[in-house]
Design an enzyme around this catalytic site. Structure first.
Site, PDB file in Angstrom:
ATOM      1  N   ARG A 148       6.349   3.375 -14.342  1.00 43.03           N
ATOM      2  CA  ARG A 148       4.909   3.672 -14.372  1.00 43.03           C
ATOM      3  C   ARG A 148       4.610   5.045 -14.977  1.00 43.03           C
ATOM      4  O   ARG A 148       3.632   5.215 -15.698  1.00 43.03           O
ATOM      5  CB  ARG A 148       4.341   3.624 -12.947  1.00 43.03           C
ATOM      6  CG  ARG A 148       4.324   2.255 -12.303  1.00 43.03           C
ATOM      7  CD  ARG A 148       3.900   2.364 -10.843  1.00 43.03           C
ATOM      8  NE  ARG A 148       2.673   3.128 -10.718  1.00 43.03           N
ATOM      9  CZ  ARG A 148       1.468   2.632 -10.951  1.00 43.03           C
ATOM     10  NH1 ARG A 148       1.319   1.377 -11.273  1.00 43.03           N
ATOM     11  NH2 ARG A 148       0.394   3.391 -10.839  1.00 43.03           N
TER      12      ARG A 148
ATOM     13  N   ASN B   8      -5.198   9.115  -4.660  1.00 45.33           N
ATOM     14  CA  ASN B   8      -3.954   9.055  -5.444  1.00 45.33           C
ATOM     15  C   ASN B   8      -2.746   9.679  -4.734  1.00 45.33           C
ATOM     16  O   ASN B   8      -1.605   9.449  -5.129  1.00 45.33           O
ATOM     17  CB  ASN B   8      -4.133   9.700  -6.827  1.00 45.33           C
ATOM     18  CG  ASN B   8      -4.928   8.849  -7.790  1.00 45.33           C
ATOM     19  OD1 ASN B   8      -5.556   9.343  -8.716  1.00 45.33           O
ATOM     20  ND2 ASN B   8      -4.924   7.534  -7.594  1.00 45.33           N
TER      21      ASN B   8
ATOM     22  N   ASP C 166      -7.934   4.114 -16.465  1.00 40.34           N
ATOM     23  CA  ASP C 166      -7.160   3.214 -15.593  1.00 40.34           C
ATOM     24  C   ASP C 166      -6.213   2.337 -16.418  1.00 40.34           C
ATOM     25  O   ASP C 166      -6.524   1.976 -17.550  1.00 40.34           O
ATOM     26  CB  ASP C 166      -8.143   2.332 -14.799  1.00 40.34           C
ATOM     27  CG  ASP C 166      -7.472   1.697 -13.596  1.00 40.34           C
ATOM     28  OD1 ASP C 166      -6.329   2.063 -13.274  1.00 40.34           O
ATOM     29  OD2 ASP C 166      -8.102   0.813 -12.983  1.00 40.34           O
TER      30      ASP C 166
END
Ligand code: FPP
Length: 247
Positions: A25, A60, A12
């Site tokens: 990201r 996700n 994570d």
């Protein structure tokens, strides 16, 4: 020092790592994939028998399309480029989760990697892909119900071992050590059943900063724990799952 038989990792913090550096990201995922390679190699060197990486959860899919696509591209790259290395390190590759929603190319490469490593006898490397712990339990309950309906099983046969044997993780022992990076302290629908007696290690490091020496720290910390499995003195590990005989 005892090496846990099964280490499972919730990788994570990729997004936050990239944001901190004013990058998109996805850049964090690219670095994160590189770290995943390093940690896989370290686990081989440490003779870890089972390593499971939570690479894509059932939740996700809610991410922006371009981020999901990048994650799939990274996976394709890994599965194409690392097949030889998996064999070189005698790694047996597996997946858990529902592959059906994954892109066709990923599905084909998963089958190819599973096939080409099936005779390897070293570490079991499992990618949890489109995996959710609750879904895994639901699927096994459905299979048990089907087997009862067709008289292949009696409800009195249901016990812990039987449920283990219907889970996708039936071929591996329960995780002894679950590591989560980025200072988040949740299981996030990972290994809900299997984590009953797991030790947890939470690292402050964001996944792209996690290094083999952090892995060693986690294992040293694991060794300092007094695992009692609900008893009072020296532990006996809980029964290990049987091999999955239900496909
Ligand atoms: C969590 O970071 C990470 C993921 C959702 C995916 C993990 C994927 C990789 C490490 C790359 C692919 C792996 C392999 C093995 C090829 P996050 O995006 O949730 O970070 P955040 O919490 O900071 O937003």
């Amino acid at each position: 020092m005892i090496t846990p038989r099964h280490i499972a990792i919730i990788m994570d913090g990729n997004g936050r790592w990239a944001k901190k550096r004013n990058h998109q990201r996805v850049y964090g995922h690219i670095r994160g994939a590189k770290v995943a390679y390093d940690i896989i190699k370290s686990c081989v060197e440490l003779s870890v028998e089972n390593l499971t990486l939570f690479a894509f959860s059932t939740e996700n899919w809610k991410r922006p399309q371009h981020e999901v696509s990048l994650l799939m591209t990274l996976l394709i790259k890994y599965l194409k480029n690392e097949q030889k290395k998996l064999n070189k390190y005698n790694i047996r590759f597996h997946t858990i989760g529902n592959p059906r929603l994954l892109p066709k190319e990923v599905q084909e490469l998963l089958i190819e990697n599973i096939e080409s490593t099936k005779n390897n006898t070293g570490m079991n490397l499992t990618f949890a892909l489109n995996y959710g712990g609750r879904q895994e339990v639901i699927d096994s309950v459905k299979k048990i119900a089907e087997d009862i309906k067709h008289n292949r099983l009696d409800s009195s046969d249901i016990n812990e071992q039987l449920i283990n044997s219907y889970l996708q993780s039936a071929f591996m022992p329960d995780p002894e050590l679950i590591i989560r990076t980025s200072n988040e302290r949740r299981l996030s629908n990972f290994f809900l059943w299997q984590a009953a007696y797991s030790e947890f290690y939470f690292s402050d490091k964001l996944w792209p900063d996690f290094s083999p020496s952090d892995l060693t720290k986690a294992i040293v910390d694991f060794n300092s724990r007094n695992r009692r499995f609900g008893g009072l003195t020296e532990p006996q590990p809980p029964p290990q799952p049987m091999r999955n005989i239900h496909g």
